[in-house]
Design an enzyme around this catalytic site. Structure first.
Site, mmCIF file in Angstrom:
data_model
loop_
_atom_site.group_PDB
_atom_site.id
_atom_site.type_symbol
_atom_site.label_atom_id
_atom_site.label_comp_id
_atom_site.label_asym_id
_atom_site.label_seq_id
_atom_site.Cartn_x
_atom_site.Cartn_y
_atom_site.Cartn_z
ATOM 1 N N HIS A 1 0.817 -1.228 0.000
ATOM 2 C CA HIS A 1 0.000 0.000 0.000
ATOM 3 C C HIS A 1 0.847 1.273 0.000
ATOM 4 O O HIS A 1 0.303 2.371 -0.173
ATOM 5 C CB HIS A 1 -0.932 0.033 1.216
ATOM 6 C CG HIS A 1 -1.998 -1.016 1.214
ATOM 7 N ND1 HIS A 1 -2.929 -1.115 0.210
ATOM 8 C CD2 HIS A 1 -2.268 -2.030 2.082
ATOM 9 C CE1 HIS A 1 -3.749 -2.144 0.459
ATOM 10 N NE2 HIS A 1 -3.356 -2.718 1.595
ATOM 11 N N ASP B 1 -2.597 -10.342 -2.539
ATOM 12 C CA ASP B 1 -3.182 -9.910 -1.263
ATOM 13 C C ASP B 1 -4.673 -9.607 -1.462
ATOM 14 O O ASP B 1 -5.102 -9.252 -2.558
ATOM 15 C CB ASP B 1 -2.440 -8.656 -0.788
ATOM 16 C CG ASP B 1 -2.806 -8.203 0.617
ATOM 17 O OD1 ASP B 1 -2.036 -8.481 1.543
ATOM 18 O OD2 ASP B 1 -3.883 -7.561 0.781
ATOM 19 N N HIS C 1 -6.245 -7.086 -0.503
ATOM 20 C CA HIS C 1 -6.449 -5.657 -0.767
ATOM 21 C C HIS C 1 -5.680 -5.217 -2.013
ATOM 22 O O HIS C 1 -4.576 -5.702 -2.278
ATOM 23 C CB HIS C 1 -5.980 -4.831 0.438
ATOM 24 C CG HIS C 1 -6.628 -5.247 1.733
ATOM 25 N ND1 HIS C 1 -6.030 -6.111 2.631
ATOM 26 C CD2 HIS C 1 -7.842 -4.932 2.242
ATOM 27 C CE1 HIS C 1 -6.840 -6.295 3.658
ATOM 28 N NE2 HIS C 1 -7.951 -5.600 3.448
ATOM 29 N N ASP D 1 -4.338 -12.805 3.323
ATOM 30 C CA ASP D 1 -5.616 -12.358 3.880
ATOM 31 C C ASP D 1 -6.805 -12.714 2.995
ATOM 32 O O ASP D 1 -7.936 -12.296 3.269
ATOM 33 C CB ASP D 1 -5.605 -10.856 4.231
ATOM 34 C CG ASP D 1 -4.903 -9.992 3.202
ATOM 35 O OD1 ASP D 1 -4.599 -10.501 2.098
ATOM 36 O OD2 ASP D 1 -4.665 -8.806 3.492
HETATM 37 C C1 SP5 Z 1 -1.156 -5.061 3.906
HETATM 38 C C2 SP5 Z 1 -2.617 -5.106 4.202
HETATM 39 O O1 SP5 Z 1 -3.232 -6.150 4.100
HETATM 40 N N1 SP5 Z 1 -3.195 -3.974 4.630
HETATM 41 C C3 SP5 Z 1 -4.574 -3.932 4.917
HETATM 42 C C4 SP5 Z 1 -4.994 -2.684 5.578
HETATM 43 C C5 SP5 Z 1 -6.446 -2.725 5.961
HETATM 44 N N2 SP5 Z 1 -6.796 -1.644 6.802
HETATM 45 C C6 SP5 Z 1 -8.201 -1.482 7.078
HETATM 46 C C7 SP5 Z 1 -8.615 -2.517 8.048
HETATM 47 C C8 SP5 Z 1 -10.012 -2.359 8.543
HETATM 48 C C9 SP5 Z 1 -10.100 -3.105 9.838
HETATM 49 N N3 SP5 Z 1 -11.394 -3.616 10.023
HETATM 50 C C10 SP5 Z 1 -11.595 -4.209 11.307
HETATM 51 C C11 SP5 Z 1 -12.823 -5.013 11.266
HETATM 52 C C12 SP5 Z 1 -13.067 -5.670 12.577
HETATM 53 N N4 SP5 Z 1 -14.263 -6.433 12.512
HETATM 54 ZN ZN ZN Z 2 -4.221 -7.069 2.618
#
Ligand code: SP5
Ligand code: ZN
Length: 353
Positions: free
Chosen positions: A169, A205, A207, A294
């Site tokens: 990212h 990934d 994302h 993930d």
């Molecule tokens: C490298 C990578 O995988 N980065 C991902 C970043 C995601 N950030 C946003 C995460 C939102 C967290 N949501 C929590 C939900 C709990 N139920």
């Molecule tokens: Zn990710």
């Protein structure tokens, strides 16, 4: 395959991230990498090494991908944070104010002296805490990515940068999504600089790899492909759509394969084949795989349904590209299973080469 381990990764250990108006425990924790290491102890995939990259070499490589002002920002961020208020020494660094895009009248051409404001210039979310050891950990991680690329340049079929914080990212001049330095982009650029004329990045990934896409968006020499949750509903939301095809000289050298939340392995695997076909069509002579785990069904922040056994199939399919390959460790937040899933992928790749 040789595995370059970031021995400094524990120095980056955020406590909490902002999520919908509250602070929640960080998902991107040191235990993630420790579980991969433990599983590699049970099922070794190759020699574990420390990267041997000098500071000057590292700085030069960082400057090939990231902007000087951003690197300077990262280098002094912790000191600047504590200088704002000595009590900040007990708090992780997070931005809390941002300039909206310039169409709203906000200016980004007048760098603020206030560090809290500067944070908003360089960070795109409030979920990526930075602390005293972040810069050291991220630098050592970048060295792992460069060492892995060096291994492949030396003729190895593959190498793995086992590091955190993750990188995909992070852009030329921004951090976010738990990422500070873009390890995959650093590896890809090192492969280019080492003599590969065309390099592909295939990001698996959950994302979208927005940082990597942005770094190479106008370049014809690096193909960026990403399979990810549809940004209309999934983080990072503001990039990763199918109509982003690259620009200028890079027109056609970016491919996004967004899939709906809920996608299982059968459909994900079709996207992987499309991605691999694009890599082949591009004529890449080396491949970088930002390896996020993930996509796993048990991931707490993601929405695909891959199972542990599927990762061996993914590794096997990636090996089928027949290219020297650098893996970088990215996301994967089902901490107890991330080691099994990572090693399944590496093992599947290793069996197929
Ligand atoms: C490298 C990578 O995988 N980065 C991902 C970043 C995601 N950030 C946003 C995460 C939102 C967290 N949501 C929590 C939900 C709990 N139920
Ligand atoms: Zn990710």
């Amino acid at each position: 395959m040789k595995i370059f381990l970031n021995a400094d990764h524990h120095r980056h250990a955020g406590r909490q991230e902002m999520f919908r108006g509250r602070m929640v425990p960080c998902h991107e924790v040191p235990a993630r990498l420790d579980h991969v290491l433990a599983e590699l102890g049970r099922r070794p995939q190759g020699e574990l090494l420390s990267p041997a990259i000098g500071d000057a070499t590292l700085d030069a490589a960082l400057a090939r991908v990231h902007r000087p002002d951003y690197l300077q920002f990262l280098a002094t961020a912790w000191a600047d944070w504590v200088a704002m208020d000595p009590a900040n020494a007990e708090r992780d660094v997070l931005p809390s104010v941002w300039p909206l895009p310039s169409r709203h009248g906000f200016r980004t051409d007048t760098p603020p002296a206030n560090f809290a404001a500067r944070l908003g210039l360089y960070g795109f979310d409030a979920g990526s805490p930075l602390m005293a050891g972040t810069w050291a950990a991220a630098r050592s991680g970048a060295a792992c990515a460069l060492a892995a690329a060096g291994e492949v340049l030396g003729g190895a079929r593959s190498a793995f940068a086992l590091t955190r914080p993750p990188g995909h990212h992070a852009g030329p001049d921004f951090f976010g999504g738990y990422c500070f330095l873009n390890n995959a982009a650093l590896a890809a650029q090192a492969l280019r600089d080492g003599g590969h004329h065309r390099v592909a990045v295939l990001d698996v990934d959950y994302h979208h790899g927005n940082g990597t896409q942005t770094i190479f968006y106008e370049r014809a020499d690096v193909l960026t492909v990403s399979i990810h949750g549809d940004p209309r509903t999934e983080y990072p939301f503001f990039l990763g759509h199918a109509d982003e095809r690259g620009a200028g000289a890079g027109e056609g050298a970016n491919l996004n394969l967004p899939l709906p939340r809920g996608t299982g392995f059968t459909d994900w695997r079709v996207a992987l084949d499309t991605a691999l076909q694009a890599v082949t069509n591009f004529g890449a002579s080396a491949l970088v795989v930002p390896m996020g785990l993930d996509t796993f069904e048990g991931d707490p922040i993601s929405g695909f349904h891959l199972r542990s056994a599927d990762y061996a199939t993914v590794g096997q399919a990636l090996a089928g590209a027949g290219l020297p390959t650098v893996f970088t460790f990215e996301g994967g937040y089902a901490v107890a299973e991330v080691g099994i899933n990572a090693v399944n992928l590496l093992e599947g790749f290793g069996r197929a080469v």
